[in-house]
Write an enzyme that holds these catalytic residues in place. Structure first.
Site, short mmCIF file in Angstrom:
data_model
loop_
_atom_site.label_atom_id
_atom_site.label_comp_id
_atom_site.label_asym_id
_atom_site.label_seq_id
_atom_site.Cartn_x
_atom_site.Cartn_y
_atom_site.Cartn_z
N ASP A 289 0.77 -1.53 0.16
CA ASP A 289 0.32 0.09 0.40
C ASP A 289 0.63 1.64 0.25
O ASP A 289 2.33 1.09 0.10
CB ASP A 289 -0.98 -0.27 1.09
CG ASP A 289 -2.29 1.24 0.97
OD1 ASP A 289 -2.02 1.61 -0.33
OD2 ASP A 289 -3.02 1.35 1.07
C1 BGC Z 1 -5.55 3.43 -0.52
C2 BGC Z 1 -5.22 2.24 -1.52
C3 BGC Z 1 -5.59 3.05 -2.12
C4 BGC Z 1 -3.26 3.45 -2.79
C5 BGC Z 1 -3.21 3.82 -3.85
C6 BGC Z 1 -3.87 4.08 -0.37
O1 BGC Z 1 -3.72 5.62 0.43
O2 BGC Z 1 -4.59 3.11 1.06
O3 BGC Z 1 -6.50 1.45 -1.03
O4 BGC Z 1 -4.81 1.96 -3.55
O5 BGC Z 1 -3.52 4.51 -1.20
O6 BGC Z 1 -3.77 5.30 -3.68
#
Ligand code: BGC
Length: 732
Positions: A289
């Site tokens: 993530d």
């Molecule tokens: C979120 C994810 C997301 C990623 C990319 C993160 O902060 O937890 O769900 O896909 O950012 O934007």
């Protein structure tokens, strides 16, 4: 020095070999993918390999005048970019640099959060689940994929299948509710919608199951916090949707931010490698993530960035989302012998595999259509309307106040949601634009035309304590036959980092309702939120309540159709509405209490306000008793459960039937009931329709233990629908 000379010699040889052979095997589109990967890997340098394992964010500034200068610094060997622009030309421009300026011509994979639509915004996933209509959910993802693909996006970070356990946690809006089976079914529908039959076809994009795993147990509903997940809960509640998604062919998986009982999800060898890759055989890749590798330092399992990179890599995280820790540290870690090049190859293989599957090597560019042809196609808006309408849940309808009576001449429409075009799209609104949104106000005007006088007053804002709008709201109400109050949550009160300590509406909105109630007029409450709300104080004040969720671009039309009766509501809750925040956690599939009918609160009822599965219609459905094909069966037999439903009302309606199983005695205590199947059908007025659930004991009656091993016990079980419960036995 000797090493350097050898390395340079190697690179030179590779380059020579490569240039001599312009039709290298990996460029041959008819060769098998595994052979193409092997051929490419053998000519890649370590640096080129490590670059494949990194993802950067890019493309915010998509003014064509800035293309050149922005792209100047971009390393053409980068593996992936999060692409934030909406311009396919810019994306192709960047891709051209990768294809032509990287030594081996390896395409970039462009990712983005296409969560509930790209430009045509569909209801939030939590709402979608309330439709219990998997075909519509799949179709919405197909449309989202098409719009994204036409922009140049190859990969979405969706679906999120973190089973909702605590509505204070803002990300329940991104989930398919509180049930593991519902998350599995809708997760699979989303994957099928995004990925289509073949990833290499036009308009399909790779899916990403997230956030693996246990993220939704974030302590106290506070985002990014520790999650204490017992191995039983891990396997029983959180793993099933991921396992189902992997079986359905999800191309990638995202490792969560959370700490799973002390071992963070992005440094968890057990979940990432032993289970996901080895046991389930996932041959795609795991992306971290956003910054979750660096977070290992804050989570207290790594001393520094290098150690964080090492831990994440060895646990099975293949691609580093934006924090550059792989880029900065993997070369040294390989040089020090802490990571072998063979291990790097195994990871890079996974990333290249998806690029080949997507057809990026063979067709790296996307069509450059006009914006008008890319987005918001009329037939797609119809799907959005249908899904929005089927997602909305009629919670209460005292004395059949709804649909709005034809003899009404004046209706007051009050509340901060009426003219809103932002919050109605919900969090993760992709590239949805307020100017494309049909507001509730637009929808009502279209729906009722000159047939009704609509008296609008905002009444209050979403929060704050300004009551100066109450007077106009009262005046509007006094002129009217009934009042509809449109209340709710702002867009960022849910979604990522959108936790709330209480799930009630802000006081000002509750006050507005109480104020309007004083007029004595029939009162309809329409709620737009990204989570269940605490309605303890409002429930008795309203004659009718509709939860419209955050329905997206076409929400105004859908809610207006339900209010007028053009659309018969058919949504049922995919998440329980507790009485108050203090009741959390409260899910329908809780385990039995040690002292039945005890353990209640002194101040509020023990039951929630609405259980998962609750939802009313404008017609009446009459359920026949459940019929079973047998009352005893062996483990390998199949049992058929059937009911007939008759539409006794005066209009057609769709009815979703939720089939539950209960296993009252087992070696590991089972939840009081568990959803095992659902089906939604349209029933014309006066018609009777058959619903059928084929119970396969190994699939539907077994349970997992804390190691993920399935057990099927003999003994008594119940099949349940609504308030019916019928017993049967499994015998040796
Ligand atoms: C979120 C994810 C997301 C990623 C990319 C993160 O902060 O937890 O769900 O896909 O950012 O934007």
């Amino acid at each position: 020095m000797k090493k350097l000379i050898t390395a340079s010699f190697l690179i030179l040889t590779c380059t020579l070999l490569f240039s001599q052979n312009k039709t290298a095997l990996y460029k041959n589109r008819t060769a098998p993918i595994e052979e193409r990967i092997a051929d490419l890997l053998q000519v890649m340098t370590l640096e080129e390999k490590i670059l494949q394992m990194n993802q950067w964010a890019y493309g915010k500034n998509d003014n064509p005048n800035n293309y050149e200068s922005k792209i100047k610094d971009l390393n053409p060997n980068i593996g992936s970019l999060i692409y934030r622009s909406t311009d396919p030309k810019y994306r192709n421009f960047i891709q051209k640099k990768a294809m032509e300026e990287s030594r081996l011509g390896i395409p970039i994979i462009f990712g983005f959060d296409v969560v509930h639509g790209y430009r045509t915004i569909f209801p939030i996933p939590l709402a979608q689940a309330c439709s219990w209509n998997t075909a519509l959910v799949k179709k919405s993802c197909e449309i989202a994929a098409k719009e994204a693909w036409l922009t140049g996006i190859d990969w979405t970070f969706s679906p999120m299948v973190d089973v909702a356990r605590d509505p204070r946690w803002g990300r329940v809006s991104e989930s398919y509710g509180e049930d593991p089976y519902a998350n599995s079914v809708f997760g699979v529908a989303a994957i099928e919608g995004y990925q289509g039959h073949k990833l290499s076809e036009k308009f399909t994009i790779a899916a990403c199951l997230k956030h693996y795993v246990g993220y939704s147990l974030s302590e106290g509903g506070r985002d990014y916090h520790y999650s204490d997940v017992s191995s039983q809960t891990l396997w029983e509640t959180f793993m099933p949707p991921f396992e189902a998604g992997i079986k359905a062919g999800a191309a990638t998986v995202m490792s969560g931010f959370n700490d799973i009982s002390g071992i963070p999800a992005s440094a968890n060898h057990y979940t990432l490698t032993e289970i996901l890759k080895d046991r389930w055989g996932h041959d795609g890749f795991v992306v971290s993530d956003w910054g979750s590798i660096k977070n290992l330092i804050y989570q207290g399992v790594a001393r520094n960035p290098k150690e964080a990179a090492l831990k994440a890599f060895l646990s099975g995280v293949d691609m580093d989302m934006v924090d550059d820790l792989y880029y900065d540290n993997l070369p040294t870690l390989v040089a020090e012998g802490k990571i072998t090049e063979q291990q790097i190859d195994d990871t890079v293989k996974r990333i290249l595999r998806l690029k080949f599957r997507l057809g990026l090597f063979d067709q790296p560019y996307v069509d450059e259509l006009d914006e008008k042809e890319r987005y918001l196609q009329p037939e797609d808006l119809l799907t959005a309307k249908a899904l929005a309408a089927e997602s909305m849940v009629l919670l209460k309808n005292k004395n059949e106040l709804l649909p709005i009576k034809s003899h009404y001449k004046n209706i007051a429409i009050i509340g901060p949601m009426v003219k809103d075009s932002i919050h109605i799209m919900g969090f993760w609104e992709g590239k949805g634009r307020p100017e494309d949104v049909e507001t509730i106000h637009d929808g009502l005007i279209k729906e009722f035309g000159t047939q009704l006088n609509l008296h609008y007053a905002k009444g209050s804002d979403f929060d704050g304590n300004d009551t100066s709008g109450f007077k106009k709201a009262r005046q509007a109400a006094n002129k009217s036959d009934a009042i509809i109050v449109f209340l709710g949550e702002k867009r960022d009160w849910s979604g990522e980092n959108g936790s709330r300590s209480t799930i009630s509406l802000p006081k000002i909105q509750e006050q507005l309702v109480l104020e309007l109630k004083k007029t004595g007029k029939p009162l309809i409450l329409v709620l737009s939120s990204g989570r269940p709300l605490e309605l303890f104080r409002l429930h008795h004040e309203a004659d009718a309540i509709i939860e419209m969720w955050q329905p997206g671009t076409t929400g105004g039309s859908a809610i207006s159709g339900i209010l007028s009766g053009r659309i018969n509501p058919s949504g049922k809750l995919a998440i329980t509405f507790p009485q108050t925040t203090g009741q959390i956690p409260m899910t329908y599939n809780m385990r039995p209490s040690a002292v039945p009918k005890s353990g209640h609160y002194q101040d509020i009822p023990a039951e929630p306000l609405y259980w998962m599965g609750h939802g009313l219609s404008y017609t009446t459905f009459d359920y026949s008793p459940i019929k079973l094909s047998s009352t005893t069966l062996k483990k390998q037999d199949t049992l058929i459960a059937q009911i007939e439903i008759t539409n006794k009302g005066d209009r057609a309606g769709k009815e979703a039937v939720l089939w539950y199983i209960s296993d009252p005695v087992a070696n590991i205590s089972r939840p009081v009931k568990e959803l095992k199947y659902f089906e939604k059908k349209n029933i014309e007025k006066g018609e009777t329709t058959l619903y059928r659930f084929e119970i396969q004991p190994h699939r539907d009656l077994s349970y997992v233990d804390g190691n993920g091993k399935r057990h099927l016990e003999t003994g008594e079980y119940f099949v349940m629908v609504e308030d019916q419960k019928v017993s049967f036995k499994i015998v040796e």
